[in-house]
Motif scaffolding. Structure first.
Motif, PDB file in Angstrom:
ATOM      1  N   GLY A  52       0.794  -1.202   0.000  1.00 30.92           N
ATOM      2  CA  GLY A  52       0.000   0.000   0.000  1.00 30.92           C
ATOM      3  C   GLY A  52       0.832   1.261   0.000  1.00 30.92           C
ATOM      4  N   ILE A  53       0.159   2.352  -0.310  1.00 32.45           N
ATOM      5  CA  ILE A  53       0.724   3.693  -0.235  1.00 32.45           C
ATOM      6  C   ILE A  53      -0.047   4.401   0.878  1.00 32.45           C
ATOM      7  N   TYR A  54       0.650   4.788   1.924  1.00 32.98           N
ATOM      8  CA  TYR A  54       0.036   5.421   3.086  1.00 32.98           C
ATOM      9  C   TYR A  54       0.496   6.880   3.176  1.00 32.98           C
ATOM     10  N   ILE A  55      -0.327   7.700   3.776  1.00 30.76           N
ATOM     11  CA  ILE A  55       0.083   9.054   4.126  1.00 30.76           C
ATOM     12  C   ILE A  55      -0.062   9.200   5.644  1.00 30.76           C
ATOM     13  N   PHE A  56       1.000   9.690   6.277  1.00 27.72           N
ATOM     14  CA  PHE A  56       1.001   9.972   7.713  1.00 27.72           C
ATOM     15  C   PHE A  56       1.332  11.450   7.914  1.00 27.72           C
ATOM     16  N   ASP A  57       0.909  11.963   9.053  1.00 24.51           N
ATOM     17  CA  ASP A  57       1.092  13.403   9.289  1.00 24.51           C
ATOM     18  C   ASP A  57       2.523  13.788   9.636  1.00 24.51           C
TER      19      ASP A  57
END
Length: 101
Positions: A52-57
């Motif tokens: 997967g491709i995740y975005i975190f802050d």
């Protein structure tokens, strides 16, 4: 600044609708992870890859999730985890309609 976490690993399935049904609980639990913003699930049945491709802050929350996720995958016998954490260039991403501020 938001960060991308890209992960892939070898998996013999399931894929497609079966994967969606069987991993639905996992998907809901990821929503509760610290700093998590969104994920695109990836799969390639032809090459037995998933991830997967995740975005975190923050970079720290991405690193924390990657550590936890790598250990969880090892519990399933998956140890060939490929991962990268990259900063997002928000100015260029905005021009190309990326959903990250």
């Amino acid at each position: 600044m938001a960060y991308v976490l890209q992960v892939d690993f070898t998996m013999n399935g399931p894929f497609g609708d079966v994967m969606a049904a069987e991993f639905s609980g996992l998907a809901h639990s990821i929503n509760e992870e610290e700093g998590f913003m969104w994920k695109i699930w990836t799969e390639s049945p032809e090459t037995n890859l998933a991830g997967g491709i995740y975005i975190f802050d923050t970079k720290e929350t991405a690193e924390k999730y990657l550590d936890m996720h790598t250990k969880r995958l090892a519990g399933f016998g998956i140890t060939d985890v490929n991962a990268k954490i990259l900063a997002i260039n928000s100015k260029l991403t905005k021009i190309t309609n990326g959903p990250v501020k």
